[in-house]
Enzyme design. Structure first.
Site, mmCIF file in Angstrom:
data_model
loop_
_atom_site.group_PDB
_atom_site.id
_atom_site.type_symbol
_atom_site.label_atom_id
_atom_site.label_comp_id
_atom_site.label_asym_id
_atom_site.label_seq_id
_atom_site.Cartn_x
_atom_site.Cartn_y
_atom_site.Cartn_z
ATOM 1 N N THR A 40 -25.762 -53.986 -8.278
ATOM 2 C CA THR A 40 -27.176 -54.310 -8.110
ATOM 3 C C THR A 40 -27.343 -55.312 -6.984
ATOM 4 O OG1 THR A 40 -29.223 -54.880 -9.268
ATOM 5 C CG2 THR A 40 -27.255 -56.150 -9.872
ATOM 6 N N LYS A 52 -25.901 -53.651 -2.966
ATOM 7 C CA LYS A 52 -26.006 -52.190 -2.906
ATOM 8 C C LYS A 52 -25.668 -51.599 -1.536
ATOM 9 C CE LYS A 52 -29.196 -51.247 -6.694
ATOM 10 N NZ LYS A 52 -30.422 -50.502 -7.072
ATOM 11 N N ASN A 89 -25.256 -47.751 -6.270
ATOM 12 C CA ASN A 89 -25.467 -48.518 -7.503
ATOM 13 C C ASN A 89 -24.418 -48.198 -8.571
ATOM 14 O OD1 ASN A 89 -26.463 -45.950 -8.385
ATOM 15 N ND2 ASN A 89 -27.622 -47.000 -9.969
ATOM 16 N N ASP A 146 -29.763 -44.116 -9.129
ATOM 17 C CA ASP A 146 -31.168 -44.535 -9.224
ATOM 18 C C ASP A 146 -32.101 -43.353 -8.995
ATOM 19 O OD1 ASP A 146 -30.772 -47.252 -9.771
ATOM 20 O OD2 ASP A 146 -30.626 -47.772 -7.651
ATOM 21 N N GLY A 188 -39.156 -51.830 0.306
ATOM 22 C CA GLY A 188 -37.828 -52.311 -0.058
ATOM 23 C C GLY A 188 -36.900 -51.164 -0.397
ATOM 24 N N GLY A 189 -35.725 -51.505 -0.932
ATOM 25 C CA GLY A 189 -34.713 -50.490 -1.210
ATOM 26 C C GLY A 189 -35.162 -49.407 -2.169
ATOM 27 N N ARG A 193 -47.739 -54.063 2.698
ATOM 28 C CA ARG A 193 -48.443 -55.246 3.205
ATOM 29 C C ARG A 193 -48.343 -55.258 4.734
ATOM 30 N NH1 ARG A 193 -45.268 -60.089 0.613
ATOM 31 N NH2 ARG A 193 -43.649 -58.927 1.724
#
Length: 276
Positions: free
Chosen positions: A59, A63, A84, A99, A124-125, A146
């Protein structure tokens, strides 16, 4: 007894030991599962310690950083550039990504189809994985972020174009409008303790036909509440967490789990989370 673990930093109150130990019980597997905190600067030096395990999960923040230390990567791990789950085979370390399968099975369990017009929030990932899986499912993808994350989103857009030959749309969260077949939140917005936050306002959420929120603490984020109030199909991230663990054990041990098995583990995991 077989030995497995989760590496990361920091690990805190991880639910992985609870989930894996319950999965071991279902298949009568004699195995242990522990947490091993390894700081980013120590990963390379301490990697040899992991040889004592029959497999391990990975994690944040390892990763991506672990990839140069591995002997082989699965197709999905190579595509995502993220690992992962690591299996050991003949002394060699193979990096996998479960995942993505956890995400797909979680959607399936909730009766949600991945396709049509999909809106993924975040860069993000995990959002990147959601984006790639959406494009692989031939969805029309919009990535909403954002203002500060526009550069990261453009990098994902370029990666999808280079690897999959598909074009996606990048917008800011403020620019989100209209209907989507599926809204996927890959950001931590709404996670405990900031439970009053939501990645999008209610009027935009209720325009969607289905909602998936990667957050699972709390179990009912504001985003999920908006979806439930509008009778929209929805799922939080806990089924994804349990399913990715089940797929990891399939890789390590060759075992399989049914939907009913996963339901029983979800119930136990919810109870443990409430205690914490």
């Amino acid at each position: 007894m077989k030995k497995f673990c989760l590496i990361g930093y920091p690990l805190g109150h991880s639910m992985s030991p609870v989930i894996h130990k319950e999965l071991f019980k279902l298949t009568s597997t004699d195995a242990s599962y522990e947490l091993v905190e390894i700081s980013p600067e120590d990963l390379k030096d301490r990697f040899c310690e992991l040889k004592e395990f029959d497999g391990f999960n990975v994690t944040i923040p390892h990763k991506t950083q672990i990839i140069p230390l591995l002997d082989e990567l699965s197709q999905r791990a190579r595509l995502f550039g993220s690992v992962n789950t690591v299996s050991t085979d003949g002394g060699k370390f193979k990096g996998n990504n479960t995942d993505c399968y956890g995400f797909l099975r979680a959607l399936e369990t909730a009766g949600i189809k991945l396709g049509g017009d999909v809106l993924v929030c975040g860069s993000g990932g995990v959002s990147r994985m959601f984006a790639l899986e959406s494009v692989l499912a031939d969805a029309n993808l919009t990535l909403a972020v954002r203002d500060a994350d526009l550069d990261a989103a453009e990098m994902i857009k370029k990666e999808i174009s280079d690897k999959l030959g598909k074009d996606i749309k990048v917008i800011t969260l403020d620019e989100v409008c209209g209907k989507y077949d599926l809204l996927v939140n890959g950001t931590p917005v709404g996670m405990f303790p900031n439970t009053d936050a939501c990645v999008l306002p209610k009027e935009k959420v209720v325009q969607c036909n289905a909602v998936f929120d990667a957050v699972y603490n709390p179990m009912e984020t504001k985003l999920i509440k908006y979806a439930k109030d509008a009778n929209i199909k929805c799922s939080n991230g806990l089924p994804m967490l349990v399913w990715q663990a089940a797929v990891a054990q399939k890789i390590w041990l060759g075992v399989k789990f049914t939907g009913e098995d996963i339901k029983s583990i979800l119930k136990i995991t919810k109870e443990e989370m409430e205690k914490i």
